[in-house]
Write a protein that holds these residues in place. Structure first.
Motif, short mmCIF file in Angstrom:
data_model
loop_
_atom_site.label_atom_id
_atom_site.label_comp_id
_atom_site.label_asym_id
_atom_site.label_seq_id
_atom_site.Cartn_x
_atom_site.Cartn_y
_atom_site.Cartn_z
N GLY A 1 -28.53 -37.02 13.87
CA GLY A 1 -29.55 -36.17 13.59
C GLY A 1 -29.09 -35.00 12.98
N THR B 1 -25.35 -37.76 7.09
CA THR B 1 -26.08 -38.84 5.95
C THR B 1 -26.49 -37.86 5.11
OG1 THR B 1 -26.07 -40.30 7.65
CG2 THR B 1 -27.48 -40.58 5.52
N THR B 2 -27.13 -36.83 5.12
CA THR B 2 -27.89 -36.14 4.08
C THR B 2 -26.84 -35.48 3.29
OG1 THR B 2 -29.71 -35.60 5.70
CG2 THR B 2 -29.58 -34.01 3.77
N1 LIG Z 1 -36.19 -39.16 4.44
C1 LIG Z 1 -36.22 -38.29 5.85
N2 LIG Z 1 -37.37 -38.03 5.95
C2 LIG Z 1 -37.71 -37.12 6.99
N3 LIG Z 1 -36.77 -36.76 7.84
C3 LIG Z 1 -35.70 -37.22 7.64
C4 LIG Z 1 -35.11 -37.94 6.48
N4 LIG Z 1 -33.98 -38.17 6.56
C5 LIG Z 1 -33.06 -37.59 7.47
N5 LIG Z 1 -34.17 -36.69 8.31
C6 LIG Z 1 -34.02 -35.92 9.33
O1 LIG Z 1 -33.02 -34.88 9.09
C7 LIG Z 1 -32.14 -34.58 10.03
C8 LIG Z 1 -30.89 -34.99 9.57
O2 LIG Z 1 -30.54 -36.57 9.38
P1 LIG Z 1 -29.38 -37.10 8.81
O3 LIG Z 1 -28.80 -36.48 7.66
O4 LIG Z 1 -29.84 -38.72 8.89
O5 LIG Z 1 -28.15 -37.19 10.06
P2 LIG Z 1 -27.19 -37.81 10.63
O6 LIG Z 1 -26.62 -38.71 9.48
O7 LIG Z 1 -26.15 -36.86 11.07
O8 LIG Z 1 -27.51 -38.59 11.90
C9 LIG Z 1 -32.64 -35.54 11.15
O9 LIG Z 1 -33.35 -34.78 11.89
C10 LIG Z 1 -33.38 -36.62 10.83
O10 LIG Z 1 -34.37 -37.00 11.47
#
Ligand SMILES: Nc1ncnc2c1ncn2[C@@H]1O[C@H](COP(=O)(O)OP(=O)(O)O)[C@@H](O)[C@H]1O
Ligand SMILES: [Mg+2]
Length: 330
Positions: free
Chosen positions: A40, A44-45
């Motif tokens: 979280g 990935t974002t």
């Molecule tokens: N498509 C989405 N809709 C809503 N929230 C999202 C989405 N993708 C990611 N998030 C939220 O954004 C934050 C960062 O997610 P992410 O980039 O997947 O983290 P990581 O890859 O470090 O686990 C988290 O709080 C996640 O729940």
């Protein structure tokens, strides 16, 4: 020399969740950046923004010298991406998966076939190459997915948690494969929740939490940020822990941290074995018995703990591998 990846002020929100809160990154050509953070954190974002799959709310980025927002197609031709959940076609063999990707990249029939065989060999999938990939282990799928990202020989590669959910053997296999790639000069941005992995593979580490960069530097720089050696000891009788602290703290270089439950004292020190000997002498003369004592250098775990106030998400592993299996079935 222009960096292979650079980003400034990336912000991305999902409703009320701020996934990225102003991220700046620079990755010099031919180096490995380890993006380290718990579940979280926003890893990935970041990868999705830099690989053109997601538009940020604000900020800008260039990959291989090209503006990600202005020219996403041109960027896509120069990058490889291997995600957290391997995206291979289960019903095709390993060879067919790679051959198909070559065709999608317009490598031509002959070149696609050659490349597929070459990559199967490089990723130790030769023997399995003609079996449907649904018969592959988790580690083999990940290697095939990574091979797929390399078909077009991209100069910049993104690997999102390449070893999450793999067993220890699969993990060390993957590390070897990645080290081979890096030796070949590929610029790599790798995300991970594993300190050990960042320590081993990355030239520079960026620690991210709640969409913000909270520290960056080489593994050694980060470790020295939390200080040098620590004295760690466990007293036999928890009631005497505070007494031990009062005796030892004047010999340390910082405050001692006590944990009553584990009867443990941890204190930053300087001077190595001499400090240890001195501590043992002091405790012995006060008849404070010990169950355990030692000097320890800080690990990346200490860095993470001191920066975020909590350990990494190792206990979420069981969860993750369940998800990987699900992803593989879906
Ligand atoms: N498509 C989405 N809709 C809503 N929230 C999202 C989405 N993708 C990611 N998030 C939220 O954004 C934050 C960062 O997610 P992410 O980039 O997947 O983290 P990581 O890859 O470090 O686990 C988290 O709080 C996640 O729940
Ligand atoms: Mg992720």
């Amino acid at each position: 020399m222009d960096p292979a990846i650079s980003a400034r002020g990336l912000v991305k929100t999902y409703g009320t969740v701020t996934a990225l809160d102003g991220v700046d990154l620079t990755v010099p050509k031919g180096t490995v950046l380890g993006l380290l953070g718990p579940n979280g954190a926003g890893k990935t974002t970041i990868v999705r923004v830099l690989s053109t799959l997601l538009k940020p709310d604000s900020g800008s980025a260039e990959v291989a010298g090209i503006d990600v927002l202005a020219h996403p197609r041109a960027v896509r031709r120069r990058i490889g991406l291997s995600g957290q959940y391997a995206a291979v076609d289960e019903y095709l063999t390993g060879y067919e998966n790679l051959d198909m990707i070559g065709r999608l990249y317009h490598l031509g029939r002959k070149k696609s076939r050659e490349r597929a065989r070459e990559l199967l060999a490089a990723f130790r999938l030769e023997d399995a190459g003609d079996r449907p990939s649904k018969t592959y282990s988790g580690g083999m799928r990940r290697r095939l997915d990574l091979a797929g990202a390399l078909v077009a020989d991209p100069p910049v590669l993104f690997l999102d948690e390449p070893t999450t959910g793999l067993d220890p053997r699969g993990r060390t296999d993957m590390w070897e494969v990645i080290q081979g790639l890096v030796a070949g000069g590929t610029t790599l941005l790798l995300t991970t929740q594993y300190l050990e992995e960042a320590d081993l593979l990355a030239d520079e580490i960026v620690v991210i939490d709640h969409g913000r960069i909270i520290a960056q530097g080489t593994s050694d720089q980060l470790k020295s940020q939390v200080g040098g050696e620590r004295l760690e000891l466990t007293v036999k009788d928890g009631a005497r822990l505070a007494e031990a602290r009062d005796l030892l703290e004047p010999r340390g270089v910082g405050k001692a941290v006590l944990d009553d439950r584990s009867r443990q004292l941890v204190m930053p020190v300087a001077g190595g074995a001499e400090v240890l000997t001195e501590a043992l002498r002091l405790l012995d003369s006060a008849s404070i018995g010990l169950d355990d004592v030692g000097l320890r250098r800080p690990t990346l775990d200490d860095v993470f703990l001191s920066l975020t106030g909590r350990a990494t998400a190792q206990d979420e592993d069981a969860d993750e591998s369940a998800k990987v299996k699900e992803g593989a079935r879906a």
